[in-house]
Design a protein around this motif. Sequence first.
Motif, PDB file in Angstrom:
ATOM      1  N   GLU A  14       0.837  -1.202   0.000  1.00 34.17           N
ATOM      2  CA  GLU A  14       0.000   0.000   0.000  1.00 34.17           C
ATOM      3  C   GLU A  14       0.875   1.256   0.000  1.00 34.17           C
ATOM      4  O   GLU A  14       1.962   1.270   0.572  1.00 34.17           O
ATOM      5  CB  GLU A  14      -0.921   0.014   1.213  1.00 34.17           C
ATOM      6  N   ALA A  15       0.383   2.306  -0.627  1.00 33.77           N
ATOM      7  CA  ALA A  15       1.063   3.599  -0.667  1.00 33.77           C
ATOM      8  C   ALA A  15       0.176   4.647   0.014  1.00 33.77           C
ATOM      9  O   ALA A  15      -0.997   4.386   0.295  1.00 33.77           O
ATOM     10  CB  ALA A  15       1.341   4.001  -2.112  1.00 33.77           C
ATOM     11  N   ASN A  16       0.734   5.818   0.266  1.00 27.51           N
ATOM     12  CA  ASN A  16       0.008   6.916   0.898  1.00 27.51           C
ATOM     13  C   ASN A  16      -0.557   6.506   2.253  1.00 27.51           C
ATOM     14  O   ASN A  16      -1.755   6.605   2.499  1.00 27.51           O
ATOM     15  CB  ASN A  16      -1.101   7.446  -0.021  1.00 27.51           C
ATOM     16  N   ARG A  38       4.658   8.030   0.629  1.00 25.09           N
ATOM     17  CA  ARG A  38       3.851   8.156  -0.584  1.00 25.09           C
ATOM     18  C   ARG A  38       4.092   6.959  -1.500  1.00 25.09           C
ATOM     19  O   ARG A  38       3.283   6.672  -2.362  1.00 25.09           O
ATOM     20  CB  ARG A  38       4.207   9.452  -1.313  1.00 25.09           C
ATOM     21  N   THR A  39       5.251   6.309  -1.328  1.00 28.80           N
ATOM     22  CA  THR A  39       5.536   5.095  -2.101  1.00 28.80           C
ATOM     23  C   THR A  39       4.959   3.913  -1.336  1.00 28.80           C
ATOM     24  O   THR A  39       4.306   4.086  -0.305  1.00 28.80           O
ATOM     25  CB  THR A  39       7.056   4.898  -2.276  1.00 28.80           C
ATOM     26  N   THR A  84      -1.606  13.936  -0.736  1.00 22.84           N
ATOM     27  CA  THR A  84      -0.264  13.913  -0.153  1.00 22.84           C
ATOM     28  C   THR A  84      -0.015  15.071   0.808  1.00 22.84           C
ATOM     29  O   THR A  84       0.721  14.925   1.774  1.00 22.84           O
ATOM     30  CB  THR A  84       0.817  13.879  -1.240  1.00 22.84           C
ATOM     31  N   ARG A  85      -0.594  16.225   0.547  1.00 22.74           N
ATOM     32  CA  ARG A  85      -0.424  17.349   1.487  1.00 22.74           C
ATOM     33  C   ARG A  85      -1.095  17.026   2.814  1.00 22.74           C
ATOM     34  O   ARG A  85      -0.525  17.258   3.880  1.00 22.74           O
ATOM     35  CB  ARG A  85      -0.984  18.637   0.894  1.00 22.74           C
ATOM     36  N   GLN A  86      -2.284  16.466   2.756  1.00 20.40           N
ATOM     37  CA  GLN A  86      -2.972  16.090   3.987  1.00 20.40           C
ATOM     38  C   GLN A  86      -2.240  14.943   4.685  1.00 20.40           C
ATOM     39  O   GLN A  86      -2.259  14.850   5.919  1.00 20.40           O
ATOM     40  CB  GLN A  86      -4.421  15.713   3.694  1.00 20.40           C
ATOM     41  N   LEU A  87      -1.593  14.087   3.916  1.00 19.73           N
ATOM     42  CA  LEU A  87      -0.826  12.983   4.486  1.00 19.73           C
ATOM     43  C   LEU A  87       0.274  13.521   5.405  1.00 19.73           C
ATOM     44  O   LEU A  87       0.490  13.006   6.499  1.00 19.73           O
ATOM     45  CB  LEU A  87      -0.222  12.127   3.364  1.00 19.73           C
ATOM     46  N   MET A  88       0.957  14.576   4.976  1.00 19.73           N
ATOM     47  CA  MET A  88       2.010  15.177   5.798  1.00 19.73           C
ATOM     48  C   MET A  88       1.448  15.774   7.081  1.00 19.73           C
ATOM     49  O   MET A  88       2.027  15.621   8.160  1.00 19.73           O
ATOM     50  CB  MET A  88       2.758  16.236   4.990  1.00 19.73           C
ATOM     51  N   PHE A  89       0.311  16.446   6.996  1.00 23.85           N
ATOM     52  CA  PHE A  89      -0.321  17.006   8.190  1.00 23.85           C
ATOM     53  C   PHE A  89      -0.786  15.897   9.126  1.00 23.85           C
ATOM     54  O   PHE A  89      -0.638  15.995  10.348  1.00 23.85           O
ATOM     55  CB  PHE A  89      -1.509  17.901   7.822  1.00 23.85           C
TER      56      PHE A  89
END
Length: 114
Positions: A14-16, A38-39, A84-89
């Motif tokens: 799975e990614a993200n 993300r990978t 991806t931006r929300q993933l960082m938060f």
Amino acid sequence: MRNKTSKKPAPTQEANVIYQHNCTAEDCRPHSYIGMTRTTLSKRLTCHLQNGSIKEHYHGKHQTKLTRQHLDENTTIIDRETDTRQLMFLEAIYIENMKPAINQQTRDLQILLT
């Protein structure tokens, strides 16, 4: 209509995702690490074998070599996010709330606009 025959991918494919690695050494509990990728999780775990906080923890605190099997057995996905931006938060929120002992931020991430 056909039944859906595709299988759900293995967690490491799975990614993200936001993931948590727990150190299971008896003298260490409850040390953990929270990260995002993300990978695929598999690729990220391979990176942990090369360098970083998890590898340094096992080498410095336990004088042991980190193995892929140990990473696979003690890492779980705790959340998923395709943006991806929300993933960082989301990663930052988990780190702030759970305060994992192995996480050590060594560089400043400029994710917010100044």
